[in-house]
Design a protein around this motif. Structure first.
Motif, PDB file in Angstrom:
ATOM      1  N   TYR A 145     -46.609  67.747  -8.156  1.00  0.00           N
ATOM      2  CA  TYR A 145     -46.013  66.485  -8.595  1.00  0.00           C
ATOM      3  C   TYR A 145     -44.774  66.142  -7.781  1.00  0.00           C
ATOM      4  O   TYR A 145     -44.553  64.984  -7.446  1.00  0.00           O
ATOM      5  CB  TYR A 145     -45.655  66.541 -10.088  1.00  0.00           C
ATOM      6  CG  TYR A 145     -46.814  66.196 -10.981  1.00  0.00           C
ATOM      7  CD1 TYR A 145     -47.294  64.889 -11.054  1.00  0.00           C
ATOM      8  CD2 TYR A 145     -47.446  67.166 -11.739  1.00  0.00           C
ATOM      9  CE1 TYR A 145     -48.360  64.575 -11.871  1.00  0.00           C
ATOM     10  CE2 TYR A 145     -48.522  66.858 -12.548  1.00  0.00           C
ATOM     11  CZ  TYR A 145     -48.973  65.562 -12.618  1.00  0.00           C
ATOM     12  OH  TYR A 145     -50.034  65.242 -13.416  1.00  0.00           O
ATOM     13  N   TYR A 191     -45.864  64.740  -4.596  1.00  0.00           N
ATOM     14  CA  TYR A 191     -46.394  63.392  -4.818  1.00  0.00           C
ATOM     15  C   TYR A 191     -45.254  62.371  -4.909  1.00  0.00           C
ATOM     16  O   TYR A 191     -45.261  61.345  -4.244  1.00  0.00           O
ATOM     17  CB  TYR A 191     -47.218  63.379  -6.111  1.00  0.00           C
ATOM     18  CG  TYR A 191     -47.677  62.010  -6.557  1.00  0.00           C
ATOM     19  CD1 TYR A 191     -48.850  61.454  -6.028  1.00  0.00           C
ATOM     20  CD2 TYR A 191     -46.971  61.272  -7.491  1.00  0.00           C
ATOM     21  CE1 TYR A 191     -49.277  60.212  -6.430  1.00  0.00           C
ATOM     22  CE2 TYR A 191     -47.387  60.022  -7.897  1.00  0.00           C
ATOM     23  CZ  TYR A 191     -48.553  59.494  -7.365  1.00  0.00           C
ATOM     24  OH  TYR A 191     -48.974  58.252  -7.756  1.00  0.00           O
ATOM     25  N   HIS A 192     -44.263  62.694  -5.741  1.00  0.00           N
ATOM     26  CA  HIS A 192     -43.198  61.709  -5.955  1.00  0.00           C
ATOM     27  C   HIS A 192     -42.246  61.608  -4.771  1.00  0.00           C
ATOM     28  O   HIS A 192     -41.781  60.516  -4.446  1.00  0.00           O
ATOM     29  CB  HIS A 192     -42.435  62.018  -7.247  1.00  0.00           C
ATOM     30  CG  HIS A 192     -43.202  61.588  -8.456  1.00  0.00           C
ATOM     31  ND1 HIS A 192     -43.394  60.258  -8.775  1.00  0.00           N
ATOM     32  CD2 HIS A 192     -43.884  62.286  -9.385  1.00  0.00           C
ATOM     33  CE1 HIS A 192     -44.138  60.173  -9.862  1.00  0.00           C
ATOM     34  NE2 HIS A 192     -44.456  61.392 -10.254  1.00  0.00           N
ATOM     35  N   THR A 243     -42.930  58.010  -4.241  1.00  0.00           N
ATOM     36  CA  THR A 243     -41.881  57.261  -4.937  1.00  0.00           C
ATOM     37  C   THR A 243     -40.631  57.137  -4.066  1.00  0.00           C
ATOM     38  O   THR A 243     -39.991  56.098  -4.033  1.00  0.00           O
ATOM     39  CB  THR A 243     -41.529  57.941  -6.274  1.00  0.00           C
ATOM     40  OG1 THR A 243     -42.761  58.279  -6.934  1.00  0.00           O
ATOM     41  CG2 THR A 243     -40.719  57.027  -7.166  1.00  0.00           C
ATOM     42  N   SER A 301     -40.418  70.276  -1.674  1.00  0.00           N
ATOM     43  CA  SER A 301     -40.919  70.582  -3.022  1.00  0.00           C
ATOM     44  C   SER A 301     -40.927  72.082  -3.250  1.00  0.00           C
ATOM     45  O   SER A 301     -40.546  72.566  -4.313  1.00  0.00           O
ATOM     46  CB  SER A 301     -42.342  70.066  -3.207  1.00  0.00           C
ATOM     47  OG  SER A 301     -42.442  68.745  -2.805  1.00  0.00           O
ATOM     48  N   ALA A 324     -44.080  68.506 -18.117  1.00  0.00           N
ATOM     49  CA  ALA A 324     -44.798  67.810 -17.046  1.00  0.00           C
ATOM     50  C   ALA A 324     -45.513  66.595 -17.625  1.00  0.00           C
ATOM     51  O   ALA A 324     -45.516  65.506 -17.029  1.00  0.00           O
ATOM     52  CB  ALA A 324     -45.801  68.745 -16.375  1.00  0.00           C
ATOM     53  N   PHE A 368     -44.297  63.377 -15.924  1.00  0.00           N
ATOM     54  CA  PHE A 368     -45.216  62.818 -14.931  1.00  0.00           C
ATOM     55  C   PHE A 368     -46.398  62.074 -15.540  1.00  0.00           C
ATOM     56  O   PHE A 368     -47.148  61.444 -14.825  1.00  0.00           O
ATOM     57  CB  PHE A 368     -45.745  63.935 -14.027  1.00  0.00           C
ATOM     58  CG  PHE A 368     -44.669  64.749 -13.376  1.00  0.00           C
ATOM     59  CD1 PHE A 368     -43.766  64.151 -12.498  1.00  0.00           C
ATOM     60  CD2 PHE A 368     -44.538  66.095 -13.633  1.00  0.00           C
ATOM     61  CE1 PHE A 368     -42.766  64.893 -11.900  1.00  0.00           C
ATOM     62  CE2 PHE A 368     -43.538  66.851 -13.037  1.00  0.00           C
ATOM     63  CZ  PHE A 368     -42.649  66.245 -12.172  1.00  0.00           C
ATOM     64  N   ASN A 398     -52.501  63.452 -10.222  1.00  0.00           N
ATOM     65  CA  ASN A 398     -51.875  62.771  -9.092  1.00  0.00           C
ATOM     66  C   ASN A 398     -52.189  63.486  -7.795  1.00  0.00           C
ATOM     67  O   ASN A 398     -52.234  64.703  -7.747  1.00  0.00           O
ATOM     68  CB  ASN A 398     -50.361  62.698  -9.282  1.00  0.00           C
ATOM     69  CG  ASN A 398     -49.965  61.477 -10.077  1.00  0.00           C
ATOM     70  OD1 ASN A 398     -50.772  60.565 -10.248  1.00  0.00           O
ATOM     71  ND2 ASN A 398     -48.749  61.464 -10.561  1.00  0.00           N
TER      72      ASN A 398
END
Lengths: 393, 305, 286
Positions: free
Chosen positions: C48, C51-52, C56, C68, C109, C113, C118
């Motif tokens: 996650y 991903y972000h 993001t 990460s 989570a 999230f 994701n």
């Protein structure tokens, strides 16, 4: 120690027995998944409910009182669904419950509805048995597996001359039911088909897809609900199966979720899905009003058609309570049986003949839509089509 | 003396309370009693012999599915079915216990975790028999559905369980359990067969979980792989830890408090699990004796001056 | 034949990723006799994060991935310091605490999230035809390469550096190690962080292939545990061999026995190992 234990117990008991009843509103129950793999449906439901409540309360509510909902989460899991329904019936004592989008949950809930004699209008659980059980308290204003397959999916496959069909279905009541009905239709057409069962929450379909590639189908009917469908579509492209073989999402909403394009990338082009909603197709004035109200409230176009399905059933429930002139369960069922109400997808009238799934059932018209360059094009039925079916190479 | 002072009114309360409760709170009480059985029997193995089993919910699942499937497929009445379920659970308990208890604590935890997962996969995938995640509808105990009858059934069985557990803990065998917990080497040298003692405790506790699961299944009348899930396991563990592991009252208190509390905070969706998790974490870290430990300490402080 | 090779290749790829994840567990068990039940959650969080960070915050995936992993390393260190360290010597409480922690992290989570799987952006798209026999996703091939790189790095770290020597000394004899002047508190903390970082690495590598979901974590932990028991607790070589065996077996089993039973093969192995060779393939018989 005894005193402390005693006072804790006393507090607990007091809170149990003095359950306050404040009744200046009418509360109806809603069941649906707000958590778990299909939580997107819960979100869609919330939006639809908000618009429906605004609409109804602006027109004076029900029985002169403000309409409210108690939305119990089912998590998309049958036992939670049954206990959620039971809570609505025994704790909130709601006069009617609407909603649900999972067949397995709905099949558990109708037993509870029947036990407590609570009217229940289902909007998006498609299994035939839900209405086929002919429970007096259970209604469905939404698609039913046999209807979706017999009138849309099977004719679509036949009219477009597909030669070899692959059915990929998840391990749920909906998946089993819709696959069985599809097989039945394909046998009648004399079309060769192959069926594969997959896990509902699976993320890796390489093994299944490799097997499928050997079968060389030209259409894959994917009965997978949830983000699993996204990975199926993306990986089918990776192993070189699609778009040579077209994929039809037999549920619909997963192909419309915001995450769809993020998860499938270019592999999403030419994918097909079932829907009861398209921005250019408005069957009734209510549909147009829904569209406008939605845009006003959320500042975007509605995408998941389940928003509209729940909106419809809330309208139907409010209408029935108003006509019943009470919140009595018998009176509401009688009113529901006489329903003649325009909603976004047509005019609702429930079937009254017992003996088949058509009892207490009303099904809206559906569409087969194809993604073409990230635009939705209706390709079936012919009279609603906004474009031609495109085939991949 | 103190014990009768609290237990007599408590017994009266538990017998007459249901007549004043709504259907909904009766349901909460029944579920609480299920958790009393689960948490107390888990406490026998965890709290008294120091072995952490993650298969307690799985054994409840075994009880529920064996009895449920017998009822659905062959028409065996639930009254008989739950005993078969209990028997199967205890057999699996002996097997697992024999397999890994001699290997030490970590192995038991890992294997029981694995066993839960195997069970979940089998139940999910053999949906021709179990209907998998779709849930199997099974008959109840009573022809006429009545929450009151279920309440008394659960009350009686819980009482029997607690009686057995109490006698066990205060018997010679219970002493050897604790001897094993406190000092394994010393216990072994004083002639206690530590492995046999542990396997025995594990088997009894598994059998009790099997019976509790069977009762629970026939009460819900719908069984799904959620009964043997790790989420369910966590709840049982949290109840015992928060209430107070290794004490007789702890898990009982924990079961009631957490179940009733979860009804109040359920409006916040899944977050009640997170909250219970954080509380359990805090308790395990800072007050390993749980609520009972805290209450006892308070009581002593007040009495001493 | 092409199909068989495809399943086998898939097994190899999953196998090395299994190995990375399992080494994370094995390292911690070997040194501290603690099983980290929250292993799968760390893996999920890493997925996650990546991903972000990339979608993001707009970081390049090449940066997002190691960053990460670094965050997970820090989380691991914090976990050890705040929760695990006080439980040393009390096996029961460390089991309870890491299990409860796994539930807490899983539900956090879910809260942070959301429930949806994701998928961070792939570093590379498309697929390659292998030996002219079958198509294979390029991202999977790249993940395979990265995983092997990480494995080599870990082996270098443990076998050749001062840190590795201390780790081995502690896992063999704690008292002896402290006599030799090794600060085992610090080594414990760093090892726990490293174990967490390995879980995180597996997470960021696999997330672009199989997206992460909060509920998917227990299967990940379990796979790692089975590999560790199969390979032998504390053995790095065991993790690699065990990871590959499991990866290949699961994929071939899924293809030729039943896809639905993909994960059960792992547990059958677990039971067989416990019955016939409880110390594992490369573990030490005690």
């Amino acid at each position: 120690m005894g005193r402390i234990v005693g006072s804790v117990l006393l507090a607990v008991i007091l809170s149990m027995t003095s359950w306050a009843l404040a009744q200046d509103t009418i509360k109806i129950g809603v069941v649906g998944p707000r958590t778990g793999p299909a939580a997107a449906t819960g979100k869609a439901f919330e939006e639809g409910i908000a618009i429906a409540l605004d609409h109804i309360n602006a027109k004076g509510g029900v029985l002169g009182k403000k309409l409210e909902v108690v939305f119990e989460d089912t998590g998309g899991v049958p036992e939670k669904a049954a206990s959620a329904f039971e809570k609505l019936a025994t704790r909130d004592k709601v006069p009617i419950v609407v909603g649900e989008s999972h067949s397995s949950s709905a099949l558990a809930e109708i037993e509870v509805a029947n036990r407590y004699k609570v009217p229940f209008i289902i909007c998006e659980a498609w299994h035939d048995d839900i209405t086929k059980k002919n429970y007096r308290w259970v209604f469905r204003a939404g698609p039913v597996n046999s209807g979706v397959v017999d009138f849309y999916i099977a004719p679509f496959v036949k009219e477009n001359g597909f030669k070899k069909v692959a059915i990929v279905r998840e391990n749920s009541d909906w998946g089993a039911g819709i696959a069985e009905r599809t097989e039945y239709n394909m046998k009648n057409f004399g079309l060769p088909f192959v069926t594969l069962k997959v896990e509902r929450e699976s993320k890796d379909f390489y093994t299944e897809l490799t097997k499928l590639k050997g079968e060389n189908p030209d259409i894959i009917l994917a009965y997978i609900y949830g983000t699993g469908l996204h990975f199926f579509v993306a990986q089918a492209n990776e192993v070189g199966l699609s778009p040579k073989s077209l994929i039809l999402d037999g549920a619909g909403p997963p192909s419309l979720w915001d995450s769809f394009w993020k998860n499938v990338g270019k592999a999403g082009d030419l994918e097909l899905f079932i829907s009861s909603m398209h921005e250019k197709v408005h069957l009734t004035p209510t549909s147009r009003k829904f569209w406008e109200d939605y845009k006003k409230k959320f500042g975007k176009d509605p995408s998941d058609y389940k928003t509209r399905s729940i909106y419809n059933v809330v309208l139907i429930a409010a209408d029935a309570i108003n006509r019943a002139k009470s919140t009595n369960n018998e009176a509401i069922v009688e009113a529901l049986e006489k329903t003649n109400l325009e909603v976004t997808t047509g005019i609702v009238k429930f079937g009254l003949k017992q003996g088949s799934y058509e009892y207490h059932q009303w099904m809206p018209p559906m569409l087969v839509v194809q993604w073409q360059d990230q635009k939705q094009v209706v390709v079936f039925p012919k009279e609603a089509a906004t474009g031609e079916l495109k085939r991949g190479r | 003396m103190m014990k009768t002072w609290i237990s007599l009114p408590l017994i009266f309360l538990l017998i007459f309370l249901p007549f004043f409760l709504s259907q909904y709170w009766l349901h909460v009480m029944i579920i609480s009693l299920f958790y009393v059985m689960m948490a107390s029997s888990w406490n026998l193995i965890a709290g008294y012999t120091g072995q952490i089993s993650f298969a307690h919910a799985a054994f409840a699942g075994v009880g529920a599915y064996v009895s449920g499937m017998l009822a659905v497929n062959i028409g065996i009445p639930p009254w008989l079915g739950i005993f078969v379920g209990t028997f199967v659970a205890s057999l699996l308990g002996v097997g697992l216990g024999y397999l890994c208890i001699r290997m030490g604590g970590i192995y038991l935890s890992l294997t029981t975790l694995g066993f839960s997962e195997i069970l979940r996969i089998i139940i999910t995938n053999e949906d021709r028999w179990t209907r998998g995640t779709m849930g199997l509808q099974i008959p109840g105990f009573f022809t006429e559905y009545s929450k009151m009858s279920y309440y008394f059934l659960f009350l009686i069985v819980s009482a029997v369980f607690l009686f057995i557990l109490y006698r066990l803990i205060h018997s010679e065998m219970g002493l050897s359990f604790r001897a094993v917990l406190n000092d394994e080497l010393a216990a072994a040298s004083s002639g206690i067969d530590t492995i046999r003692v542990r396997i025995l405790a594990f088997t009894i506790s598994s059998a009790m979980a099997g019976m509790a699961g069977g009762l629970y299944g026939h009460y819900l009348m719908l069984i799904t792989p959620d009964i043997p899930s790790l989420g369910q396991m966590f709840l049982v563990l949290a109840m015992a830890v928060i209430g107070g592991m290794g004490s007789f009252i702890g898990p009982i208190l924990g079961a009631f408090v957490l179940e009733v509390l979860s009804e109040y905070i359920r409006i916040y969706g899944e977050y009640h699990v997170l909250l219970f998790g954080l509380v359990a974490l805090g308790v395990a870290r800072f007050a390993p004796e749980g609520m009972v430990g805290v209450i006892k300490k308070r009581w002593k402080v007040k009495e001493s001056p | 034949m092409a199909e068989f090779l495809m399943y086998f290749t898939n097994g190899l790829v999953i196998g090395v990723i299994n190995a990375i994840s399992a080494i994370g567990v094995s390292l911690i068990v070997g040194i501290m006799r603690v099983i980290n039940f929250a292993h799968g959650e760390l893996y999920i969080f890493a997925g996650y994060f990546s991903y972000h960070l990339s979608l993001t915050f707009g970081l390049s995936p090449i940066l997002a991935m190691p960053l990460s992993v670094f965050f997970i390393f820090l989380i691991g260190i914090l976990m050890e310091r705040l929760l695990i360290r006080p439980t040393y010597g009390d096996e029961m409480y460390s089991l309870i605490i890491t299990f409860v922690l796994s539930i807490v992290l899983q539900n956090s989570a879910l809260l942070i999230f959301g429930p949806y799987p994701n998928k961070p952006p792939a570093l590379i798209s498309g697929s390659t035809q292998i030996f002219g026999l079958f198509h294979y996703g390029n991202q999977r091939l790249l993940s395979f390469g990265i995983s092997i790189g990480i494995l080599l790095f870990v082996f270098y770290l443990i076998k050749k550096t001062w840190f590795g020597k201390s780790v081995r000394a502690i896992s063999q004899d704690r008292e002896m190690a402290s006599l030799m002047g090794i600060d085992h508190w610090r080594i414990n903390m760093i090892s726990f962080g490293l174990g967490a970082a390995l879980a995180g690495s597996a997470g960021v590598i696999i997330a672009p292939i199989f997206p992460v979901t909060p509920t998917g974590s227990s299967a990940i932990s379990l796979t790692a545990f089975v590999v560790v028991v199969l390979g032998g607790m504390g053995s790095l070589k065991g993790c690699v061999v065990g990871g590959l065996i499991l990866g290949i077996l699961e994929n071939l089993g899924a293809a030729y026995v039943s896809t639905m039973y993909r994960h059960i093969f792992a547990f059958i192995i677990l039971i067989l190992v416990l019955v016939f060779r409880p110390w594992g393939l490369f573990g030490q018989k005690t």
